[in-house]
Design a protein around this motif. Sequence first.
Motif, short mmCIF file in Angstrom:
data_model
loop_
_atom_site.label_atom_id
_atom_site.label_comp_id
_atom_site.label_asym_id
_atom_site.label_seq_id
_atom_site.Cartn_x
_atom_site.Cartn_y
_atom_site.Cartn_z
N GLU A 154 0.84 -1.20 0.00
CA GLU A 154 0.00 0.00 0.00
C GLU A 154 0.87 1.25 0.00
OE1 GLU A 154 -3.73 1.98 2.52
OE2 GLU A 154 -2.43 0.49 3.46
N ILE A 155 1.94 1.24 0.80
CA ILE A 155 2.84 2.39 0.87
C ILE A 155 3.44 2.68 -0.50
CG2 ILE A 155 5.05 3.20 1.82
CD1 ILE A 155 4.34 1.65 4.39
N LEU A 156 3.88 1.64 -1.20
CA LEU A 156 4.50 1.83 -2.51
C LEU A 156 3.47 2.31 -3.54
CD1 LEU A 156 7.08 1.60 -4.17
CD2 LEU A 156 6.40 -0.74 -4.76
N GLN A 157 2.27 1.78 -3.48
CA GLN A 157 1.22 2.22 -4.42
C GLN A 157 0.90 3.70 -4.25
OE1 GLN A 157 -1.91 -0.58 -3.47
NE2 GLN A 157 -1.32 -2.01 -5.10
N VAL A 158 0.79 4.12 -3.00
CA VAL A 158 0.50 5.53 -2.73
C VAL A 158 1.69 6.41 -3.13
CG1 VAL A 158 -0.04 7.22 -0.93
CG2 VAL A 158 -1.18 4.99 -0.92
N ALA A 159 2.90 5.91 -2.92
CA ALA A 159 4.10 6.66 -3.33
C ALA A 159 4.10 6.88 -4.84
CB ALA A 159 5.36 5.91 -2.90
N ASP A 160 3.80 5.83 -5.58
CA ASP A 160 3.76 5.95 -7.05
C ASP A 160 2.67 6.92 -7.50
OD1 ASP A 160 5.86 4.20 -7.43
OD2 ASP A 160 4.58 2.43 -7.65
N SER A 161 1.53 6.89 -6.82
CA SER A 161 0.44 7.80 -7.16
C SER A 161 0.83 9.25 -6.87
CB SER A 161 -0.82 7.43 -6.37
OG SER A 161 -1.28 6.14 -6.72
N LEU A 162 1.49 9.45 -5.73
CA LEU A 162 1.94 10.80 -5.40
C LEU A 162 2.92 11.33 -6.45
CD1 LEU A 162 2.42 13.29 -3.65
CD2 LEU A 162 3.95 11.92 -2.21
N LEU A 163 3.87 10.52 -6.83
CA LEU A 163 4.88 10.95 -7.80
C LEU A 163 4.28 11.17 -9.18
CD1 LEU A 163 7.78 8.61 -6.64
CD2 LEU A 163 7.73 11.10 -6.46
N LYS A 164 3.17 10.51 -9.45
CA LYS A 164 2.48 10.72 -10.72
C LYS A 164 1.96 12.16 -10.81
CE LYS A 164 -1.65 9.20 -13.26
NZ LYS A 164 -2.81 8.27 -13.25
N TYR A 165 1.50 12.68 -9.68
CA TYR A 165 0.93 14.03 -9.65
C TYR A 165 1.95 15.10 -9.27
CZ TYR A 165 -3.71 11.95 -10.02
OH TYR A 165 -4.82 11.25 -10.45
N ASP A 166 2.99 14.70 -8.57
CA ASP A 166 4.00 15.66 -8.11
C ASP A 166 5.37 15.02 -8.25
OD1 ASP A 166 5.69 17.39 -6.83
OD2 ASP A 166 4.64 17.41 -4.93
N ASN A 167 6.09 15.42 -9.29
CA ASN A 167 7.38 14.83 -9.59
C ASN A 167 8.53 15.80 -9.31
OD1 ASN A 167 8.69 12.46 -10.40
ND2 ASN A 167 9.00 13.22 -12.47
N LEU A 168 8.31 16.74 -8.40
CA LEU A 168 9.35 17.71 -8.06
C LEU A 168 10.50 17.03 -7.31
CD1 LEU A 168 7.12 20.70 -6.88
CD2 LEU A 168 8.45 20.54 -9.00
N PRO A 169 11.72 17.56 -7.40
CA PRO A 169 12.87 16.92 -6.76
C PRO A 169 12.73 16.76 -5.25
CG PRO A 169 13.45 19.11 -7.59
CD PRO A 169 12.14 18.75 -8.19
N LEU A 170 12.14 17.77 -4.59
CA LEU A 170 11.98 17.67 -3.14
C LEU A 170 11.01 16.56 -2.77
CD1 LEU A 170 13.08 19.11 -0.66
CD2 LEU A 170 11.08 20.59 -0.69
N THR A 171 10.00 16.37 -3.59
CA THR A 171 9.05 15.28 -3.34
C THR A 171 9.73 13.93 -3.51
OG1 THR A 171 7.23 16.67 -4.12
CG2 THR A 171 6.83 14.31 -4.01
N LYS A 172 10.60 13.81 -4.51
CA LYS A 172 11.34 12.55 -4.71
C LYS A 172 12.18 12.21 -3.48
CE LYS A 172 11.71 13.17 -9.73
NZ LYS A 172 12.62 13.44 -10.86
N VAL A 173 12.85 13.23 -2.94
CA VAL A 173 13.67 12.99 -1.76
C VAL A 173 12.79 12.60 -0.57
CG1 VAL A 173 15.29 14.03 -0.12
CG2 VAL A 173 15.49 14.55 -2.56
#
Length: 359
Positions: free
Chosen positions: A90-109
């Motif tokens: 679940e954590i990984l699925q939500v992480a992927d969804s977040l990065l789909k909408y927000d791919n900024l460098p700070l979000t990646k970190v």
Amino acid sequence: MKITFLIWITILITSICAQDKTFTNEELGVTTYLLNESFHASKFNSVERYENAKDSCYRFLKKYPNSFARADVFRVLFTMLGNFSTAEKEILQVADSLLKYDNLPLTKVSVAEKLINKTTYLEKAVSLLNDGLSELENQNHLIWGFVARAEAYKLLGNINNAKMDYYEAIKIDSSREDLWQAVAGITTNELESGMIKKKIHQIREEMTEDYREKSLKSEIIGRNILSNTAFNLKGEEVSLASLKSKITVINFFGFWCSWCVKEFPHLLEFQEKYPDVEIIFMADKRFTLEEIESKYLELEQFSFLKHNNFLVSELDNKLGIKAVPRTIVLDRDGNIRYDYSGYNEKIADLLEENVWGLE
């Protein structure tokens, strides 16, 4: 590794403020509610608030499939899952969804750090950090990214790469003891270890001297507090005028504050050595006395307060104290003579200096 929750808060607030014209009132209200619940769930380690906020996140995502606020909601959800959940998928699925909408460098970190904290998907975390670090410019963010990647490398067994990243962080700020301590923990070369220990000692001495100097320059030095009152565990009002003729140390702390807990043993050590000095542990009035007794004093780290001078007061607000731990030293007339802000492992030694100076 400490969760950098404030950075997540900053990102979310910035995003909401930037996009609020595209939200409906309901969307804006829900995202504000989620931000508040997520913050308090993490601050007070409240599983009940986490579960409520989590359910609200999923209901929002289902109801508003095209909302501009989806990135914000996924960010809140991912933060809470990272703090409370053990469901790796679940954590990984939500992480992927977040990065789909927000791919900024700070979000990646940020996402990478959460994955590292869970010791899961470490290769993915390193990949995100590689991308994020290549785009970051802020020095504090770069240190955060290098330390996070070093932690991932350590968990993967790549000690050389971990050490290289710690040194990259040190290049940016060589005054941070925690960075040198991290390198010391993975260094096996005796010559290098000796150099690191010497550097750590130097940093500690400089920090203690700075701590000492700032204690004399505080805006509240000279203020008299004897006209104030507080409440003991019995609910009885106590006049601080009773402190007149005594050298007194007052430690302001919070039940949520890990640095305060870390400081307690140093203060108790000082108390044992100087029983004639009045030491008061003082909390603010955000909790009722009943809540304090039932929720906190039964915990091991706070149980000593049952047998010490523990008071609840609004004195911190009157003095303008915004952060804890904070320790003040009063002379026999109730005037503040020293004011120590923040944690320092040598607080007992510094208080000993103060006592001798006030005798």
